[in-house]
Design a protein around this motif. Sequence first.
Motif, PDB file in Angstrom:
ATOM      1  N   HIS A  37       0.826  -1.202   0.000  1.00 56.13           N
ATOM      2  CA  HIS A  37       0.000   0.000   0.000  1.00 56.13           C
ATOM      3  C   HIS A  37       0.868   1.263   0.000  1.00 56.13           C
ATOM      4  N   HIS A  82      -5.178  -8.338  -0.030  1.00 58.10           N
ATOM      5  CA  HIS A  82      -6.142  -7.633  -0.880  1.00 58.10           C
ATOM      6  C   HIS A  82      -7.055  -8.640  -1.571  1.00 58.10           C
ATOM      7  N   GLY A 219      -6.179   3.041   5.770  1.00 58.39           N
ATOM      8  CA  GLY A 219      -5.191   3.078   4.707  1.00 58.39           C
ATOM      9  C   GLY A 219      -4.113   4.127   4.908  1.00 58.39           C
ATOM     10  N   HIS A 431      -8.394   5.509  -2.122  1.00 59.16           N
ATOM     11  CA  HIS A 431      -6.993   5.091  -2.265  1.00 59.16           C
ATOM     12  C   HIS A 431      -6.697   4.754  -3.719  1.00 59.16           C
ATOM     13  N   THR A 466      -4.027   8.261  -0.093  1.00 53.93           N
ATOM     14  CA  THR A 466      -5.380   8.031   0.415  1.00 53.93           C
ATOM     15  C   THR A 466      -5.907   9.332   0.994  1.00 53.93           C
ATOM     16  N   HIS A 492     -11.339   2.831   0.817  1.00 49.95           N
ATOM     17  CA  HIS A 492     -10.601   1.914   1.684  1.00 49.95           C
ATOM     18  C   HIS A 492     -11.401   1.509   2.913  1.00 49.95           C
TER      19      HIS A 492
END
Length: 544
Positions: A37, A82, A219, A431, A466, A492
């Motif tokens: 991320h 994810h 996030g 995000h 984000t 997110h």
Amino acid sequence: MVVNGSIPGPTIYVQKGDTMYVNVHNKGESKVTIHWHGVKQPRNPWSDGPEYITQCAIKPGTNFTYEVIFSDEEGTLWWHAHSDWTRNTVYGAIVIYPEEGTSYPFPMPHAEQVLVLGSWFTYDVNMVVAEDLATGANIDESDGYLINGLPGDLYPCSQESTTYRFEVEYGKTYLLRVVNGAMNSQLFLAVAQHNLTIVGMDGSYLKPFNSSYIIVYPGNTMDILLTADQAESESDNGLYYIAARQFYSGATDYLVFDNTTVTAIIEYQGNYSTCSSKTPAFPSDTLPDGLDYVSATEFRKKFRSLYDQEESVPTNITTKMYIAEAMNEFFYNGTNHTTTTSFSSSLNNITWVHPDTDVLQAYYNNISGFYTEDFPDMPPTLYDFVQEVLPLNTVTPIRGTKVKVLEYGEEVEMVFQTSNVLRGAVQHPMHLHGYAFYVVGVGDGDFDFEQDPKTYNLIDPPYVNTAAAPKYGWLAVRFKAVNPGVWLWHCHMDRHFSWGMATVLLVKDGPTADTSMRHPPSYMPPCDDAPQIQLWNSQYTSFI
């Protein structure tokens, strides 16, 4: 499912510009993917990780090696699953140190401490979420929160061993690296009797500012300096709570949210045995209430990039998008002349549907039929997005696997507009994979296309991956499309992502090999059919 036996999983340490290889062996009972991320992965979407977007999942008993390419990121990021809701236990921090021979843009801290916030559920999350999506039911909130895998002192299950603690030395300054890995919650955090200096967010530095609390979206990551300037005498017990609780931005008459408080303890080195109280001080006067909208919005207004960005912020905009974020419902004919509904969410009235193979494979191999290139630049209808009651015809979206195509080098502006459909306006943390973007503007109400751009900050906007619009407002971001590939952009909050608040940016190759997407690795996990959500396979049929 956990990684290497712990929640959170191991912290990964790299230097700016490194390339890292991670071989993920799936020894669990369910499939999994890993997303890095905030790591831009230049030209390398093959290792980005989101299931059915850039890969299919790693099946139990198999493995896959990710090549994680760091570029301009510096500070704190994180990694997480994810696929499905597996990231509720599969996540960890990434610490990116400055390049060799360089240093922080602030005095070297005495030490650092990683604080990873997470959600805790008392049931099998993936099983319950799958049932909720199949029946159209609402998805339950979490039962509690964690700091570095522990809930703290304030839960019914709390014991001395269930609270994370770390020692500090009086007069020293510490770098706190905070990650919000919670599934659906924006979190306030404060440290009793200590001020905080915020110096970075999402792997990028900010102009330092002081605050008695922070708020981190799901996030987000944040770098914070804390000076241990309390506990001067032995009459003090030397114990101070770090406490975090959810900021709830939904309709106040619903008030269905996880309003528990998670704690950790800062413990000063020294002999404090003469103090009769062993209870840590609590940040009662600095930790905002869970409904404190003013504190949440005022904190965000302080974000400025450390360095002026006039030469980096796109100004020759070639693509403008105005994107309405909405909560929605589908209506279905049931048995015996009944009607049932299914929760959903959308961007510009499109509810994202996963294809049967990942979008990246279909794009790279020029396979038609898995997605369409017609994600709209505008909502189908303009209305007063923030009014209290909206007409029924704003409720039902269109299902689709619609992507937005960008030419290499385009300069893009996106304005995210919160919509109050179903009185469901909240702050959606959006995000973007493969990129960071400049937050050039934010405001309340419906976006004014003539006046609001005049308020943009094009000098030192924060550079993040984000960000969220206000509950009844808009957020304007800009970036330059110079990372070719297939990149997910989604809310997110996982319940909204599961309901379809997502789209994909397909950025075409540039004119040279160095501006073109890399070829795939020799092995990618094979695909099964994507799970279809929200009554796809039920006995109901849509009548809209």
